[in-house]
Each structure stands twice: as C-alpha cells, then as structure tokens.
Design a protein around this motif. Structure first.
Motif, PDB file in Angstrom:
ATOM      1  N   MET A 298     -32.642  39.525  41.281  1.00 40.24           N
ATOM      2  CA  MET A 298     -33.958  39.087  41.723  1.00 40.24           C
ATOM      3  C   MET A 298     -34.410  39.919  42.903  1.00 40.24           C
ATOM      4  N   LYS A 299     -35.674  40.320  42.885  1.00 40.31           N
ATOM      5  CA  LYS A 299     -36.271  41.052  43.995  1.00 40.31           C
ATOM      6  C   LYS A 299     -37.021  40.072  44.892  1.00 40.31           C
ATOM      7  N   ASN A 300     -36.792  40.199  46.194  1.00 39.69           N
ATOM      8  CA  ASN A 300     -37.443  39.321  47.156  1.00 39.69           C
ATOM      9  C   ASN A 300     -38.633  40.041  47.793  1.00 39.69           C
ATOM     10  N   ILE A 301     -39.801  39.419  47.720  1.00 40.75           N
ATOM     11  CA  ILE A 301     -41.008  39.951  48.340  1.00 40.75           C
ATOM     12  C   ILE A 301     -41.466  38.953  49.387  1.00 40.75           C
ATOM     13  N   VAL A 302     -41.625  39.426  50.626  1.00 42.67           N
ATOM     14  CA  VAL A 302     -42.063  38.571  51.719  1.00 42.67           C
ATOM     15  C   VAL A 302     -43.407  39.074  52.218  1.00 42.67           C
ATOM     16  N   VAL A 303     -44.351  38.159  52.357  1.00 42.44           N
ATOM     17  CA  VAL A 303     -45.682  38.472  52.871  1.00 42.44           C
ATOM     18  C   VAL A 303     -45.820  37.798  54.229  1.00 42.44           C
ATOM     19  N   LEU A 304     -46.104  38.595  55.262  1.00 43.12           N
ATOM     20  CA  LEU A 304     -46.284  38.058  56.604  1.00 43.12           C
ATOM     21  C   LEU A 304     -47.774  37.913  56.887  1.00 43.12           C
ATOM     22  N   GLY A 305     -48.218  36.671  57.073  1.00 39.81           N
ATOM     23  CA  GLY A 305     -49.620  36.408  57.375  1.00 39.81           C
ATOM     24  C   GLY A 305     -50.323  35.694  56.245  1.00 39.81           C
TER      25      GLY A 305
ATOM     26  N   ARG B 155     -39.241  44.091  49.302  1.00 40.92           N
ATOM     27  CA  ARG B 155     -40.558  44.608  49.667  1.00 40.92           C
ATOM     28  C   ARG B 155     -41.153  43.647  50.697  1.00 40.92           C
ATOM     29  N   LEU B 156     -41.758  44.226  51.721  1.00 39.64           N
ATOM     30  CA  LEU B 156     -42.393  43.424  52.763  1.00 39.64           C
ATOM     31  C   LEU B 156     -43.858  43.805  52.845  1.00 39.64           C
ATOM     32  N   VAL B 157     -44.736  42.814  52.893  1.00 33.73           N
ATOM     33  CA  VAL B 157     -46.166  43.054  53.072  1.00 33.73           C
ATOM     34  C   VAL B 157     -46.542  42.574  54.469  1.00 33.73           C
ATOM     35  N   TYR B 158     -47.005  43.513  55.296  1.00 33.93           N
ATOM     36  CA  TYR B 158     -47.367  43.220  56.678  1.00 33.93           C
ATOM     37  C   TYR B 158     -48.862  42.961  56.723  1.00 33.93           C
ATOM     38  N   ALA B 159     -49.235  41.695  56.857  1.00 34.59           N
ATOM     39  CA  ALA B 159     -50.644  41.289  56.801  1.00 34.59           C
ATOM     40  C   ALA B 159     -50.988  40.381  57.980  1.00 34.59           C
TER      41      ALA B 159
ATOM     42  N   PRO C 279     -41.093  53.025  53.594  1.00 38.33           N
ATOM     43  CA  PRO C 279     -41.921  52.879  52.387  1.00 38.33           C
ATOM     44  C   PRO C 279     -41.723  51.583  51.620  1.00 38.33           C
ATOM     45  N   GLU C 280     -40.693  50.809  51.937  1.00 40.16           N
ATOM     46  CA  GLU C 280     -40.540  49.497  51.294  1.00 40.16           C
ATOM     47  C   GLU C 280     -41.464  48.455  51.938  1.00 40.16           C
ATOM     48  N   ILE C 281     -42.147  48.854  53.015  1.00 45.64           N
ATOM     49  CA  ILE C 281     -43.082  47.979  53.705  1.00 45.64           C
ATOM     50  C   ILE C 281     -44.510  48.433  53.415  1.00 45.64           C
TER      51      ILE C 281
END
Length: 393
Positions: free
Chosen positions: A1-8, A100-104, A267-269
């Motif tokens: 499983m791939k973990n994707i975290v979105v901040l914001g 993967r991290l999404v910085y929002a 690049p994973e962010i």
C-alpha cells in the motif's frame, strides 16, 4: 500500500485529496488529510464574517468522502529522510508515514511588515479572529466610530466595502500604497470608485503605512488616520514548516517546484497553491483560489500517473478573471489575459454579484461532485503561452 498524506484542509488540500481519491480508487493506496480544524474555512468569504455575516457550516470529513481519512491536528515536522510527518493531534504527537506528500499549507497575512500591526490590527487569517472583529464593529456601530482597512488589494477592497455596507454608521478608510484596483481596467476601476463613493469609503491612495497605533494608522508623511478598529490585509507570508524541514524554498518561503509541481529537492513531495513557487512560461503564478485549485487537481493527476508508472505532465495555467465583491449588492468582474493583466471586458452590478457568488460558492460543490467524476476546476490553461513549460521535467 502506498501512503499519501495531504497537509492542509483549505481550498487546495481538499481539492487534491478528493481528486486523488477518485483517480486512485482502483489502486492500493491510503490517503490522509491533516488539518487543525474539522470545519472547512471559506477564506474567500472571511471579509463577510468580519462584517457580521454568518457562513454555511461545511465539515471537512463530509467534503472528503469515505476514501480519505481525516486527522485533526497540526503538522509540526516533516522528516524527509524517513518520509514521515509529525502531527500534534490533541491526544499527543502522531507520526504519519508517506510515500507521497502534498504540501498545501497555504499562506497567511503578514503582520510583521510594520510595527504595531501584530499588536493592534485584526486580520482575516482565522475565522475566530474575524468573528471577534465582527462583535467589535457591531458595538462600535452603536456609537459611531472609525475603521481603517490597510491594503488596497482585492481582500482589502472587499473588506472595506463589506464593512461600509453592513455598518453605515461607521466611517471606513481604505489605505493603500497603490491605487486600489490597479490590477483592473479603467472601466472596472471606475465602477469600483463609484462604489466607494456610494458606500462612503474614504480612499487614501499612495499612502505608505509606517506604524499601526492603538487608535490609528501612522503614515510615512507624518500624518495619522484615526481608527477605532484597524484591519491588516497587506502582504502574505508562507508557513515556515517547509523551510524548517529542509525542503527547498525561495526567498519568500515558497516551495520550489518543477513544472509538474514536485519539490526540486524532494520529488516525492508536491506543493500546491500559494505554498508553492509556481512558474509558467509567461511568469510567476500568484496565490489565489483561481490558480490554487487547478494546481491541486494537477498534483493529484500527477501522483496517480506516477503510481501507475506513467510519465507526469507539466502544469498549465492561465488567469481568466478578477472577481471582486463590493458588499452584498454590488460587484465587478474584470476578465483578464492569461498573465492576469486586464482584458477588454468586465461585468458589473447584479450580473457581477451572481457571477461572484457562483465563484465563491463553487468549491464545496466541486469537492462533492469529484466523489463521482473529475469536476472541472480550470477556467483557462493559458493557450499558446503555456504550451512550453518554463523548464524541462
């Protein structure tokens, strides 16, 4: 499983999360969104709250849908080597691993620009502070008083006109280093100034603020504009988390990204909206909901493509309009070229009011629609001006 975290959990974070849920529904992924509040804050409407209006109560878990987990808390650190985020979730620190991290995390009004702004001026950063300002204005209106709105950008204009319309007993001043509406065409600007006159807003254009006082605003020429209440809307500042975590940022603290919106150093962010230093071939993208939601949707598409082993594509964006409310009963819309310079057409009056309400009210509806299909969020991709990215992928 791939973990994707979105901040914001603002406009961009929600857009990216729901789009990811749709695009990865057949993949083995876990998507988590982190935000300090469960309530979705409509930043586009904070001037309405400050003026004394109530807004709809949208809850982030409901807007996210079932495929996105919601964690209520503050992201306090990003460990880029271990690929983990530390979150203060109330019950104590919690660690969220990510592939993967999404910085929002967006930006906020910078009250450190001049002395006194942090101590004596309200901002529209927080709905709780906006509500306190609304209570103060209501009590002040009973006896008459003065309000100074510092900053002549779109936020300052909307706040000044909203307050003046809702509290005609107050004397409202708009203080700006530039001419308010400088970004608009001549005809749209004429309608804007007619609204100022109708609502009794006093405009101080070309005035540089040097200090905010407990009872006024001091100018560079030595003059003082009296104010029982001051609202600071001039300038924004990026959250420090990216820089503190060793993620590459520019001089303003915005995350440096490639054409696909991946961090140049990690690049994973992915970084989106006004947390990212996004460029197009025609120039830099400035932080607005108009550009933020398309960038968030693009980041979601890129992550989904990466997880499927497909190449990512460059982000393409062009501006389309500058919607500006002038109280509840008036508005002006300046349609623009792709680089946000004013075009030939504008809309005003009741038609503009309906258009502005459509713009401001569309994000929550878009999130819910995206549970079923990729609802469109980009009004313009910039045409020929964005066919070539500003740098190679």
């Amino acid at each position: 499983m791939k973990n994707i975290v979105v901040l914001g959990g603002g406009y961009t974070g929600l857009m990216c999360a729901v789009r990811l849920a749709l695009r990865t529904r057949k993949l083995d992924v876990s998507i988590t969104l982190v935000n300090p509040s469960e309530r979705f804050i409509e930043r586009l409407r904070m001037h309405q709250v400050a003026a004394g209006h109530e807004l709809a109560d949208f809850r982030i878990p409901e807007l996210l849908g079932e495929r996105v987990a919601f964690v209520r808390g503050w992201a306090t650190a990003v460990d880029t080597e271990r690929r983990a985020v530390t979150v203060n979730a109330g019950e104590g620190p919690r660690t969220l691993p990510y592939d993967r991290l999404v910085y929002a995390l967006g930006s906020y009004t910078d009250t450190g620009v001049v002395p006194g702004a942090d101590d004596h001026a309200y901002t529209l950063n927080d709905p709780r502070l906006a509500r306190r300002m609304a209570l103060r204005l209501a009590s002040l209106a009973e006896i008459g008083g003065t309000v100074a709105v510092c900053g002549g950008g779109l936020t300052g204009i909307e706040a000044a006109t909203e307050i003046a319309e809702n509290h005609p007993e107050l004397r409202v001043s708009l203080i700006s280093a530039e001419e308010p509406g400088w970004m608009m065409g001549e005809k749209a600007r004429a309608h804007l100034y007619a609204a100022f006159d109708r609502l009794g807003v006093t405009v101080h254009a070309g005035a540089r603020i040097t200090k905010v006082l407990p009872d006024g605003v001091e100018l560079a020429d030595g003059g003082v504009i009296p104010a029982d209440v001051s609202l600071w809307t001039a300038g924004v500042k990026a959250h420090a988390l990216a820089a503190e975590s060793g993620i590459g940022v520019d001089a303003k603290g915005l995350v440096l990204v490639d054409p696909a919106l991946r961090s140049l150093t990690h690049p994973e962010i992915y970084a989106v909206g006004d947390a990212a230093a996004i460029r197009q071939a025609w120039g830099a993208v400035h932080g607005t909901c108009q550009s933020g939601m398309p960038s968030a949707a693009h980041a979601a598409e890129s992550i989904a493509r990466e997880l499927r082993g497909r190449p990512v594509k460059p982000f393409r964006f062009g501006y389309f309009h500058q919607p500006l409310s002038l109280g509840r009963d008036d508005a002006v819309i300046q349609f623009t070229r792709h680089d946000d310079t004013p075009g030939r057409f504008h809309l005003k009056g009741k038609a503009a009011v309906m258009y502005k309400e459509w713009v401001s009210g569309s994000p929550p509806k878009t999130y819910l629609k995206t549970h079923r299909y990729p609802a469109p969020v980009t009004l313009s991709r910039g045409g020929r001006a964005t066919r070539e990215p500003f740098m190679e992928l």
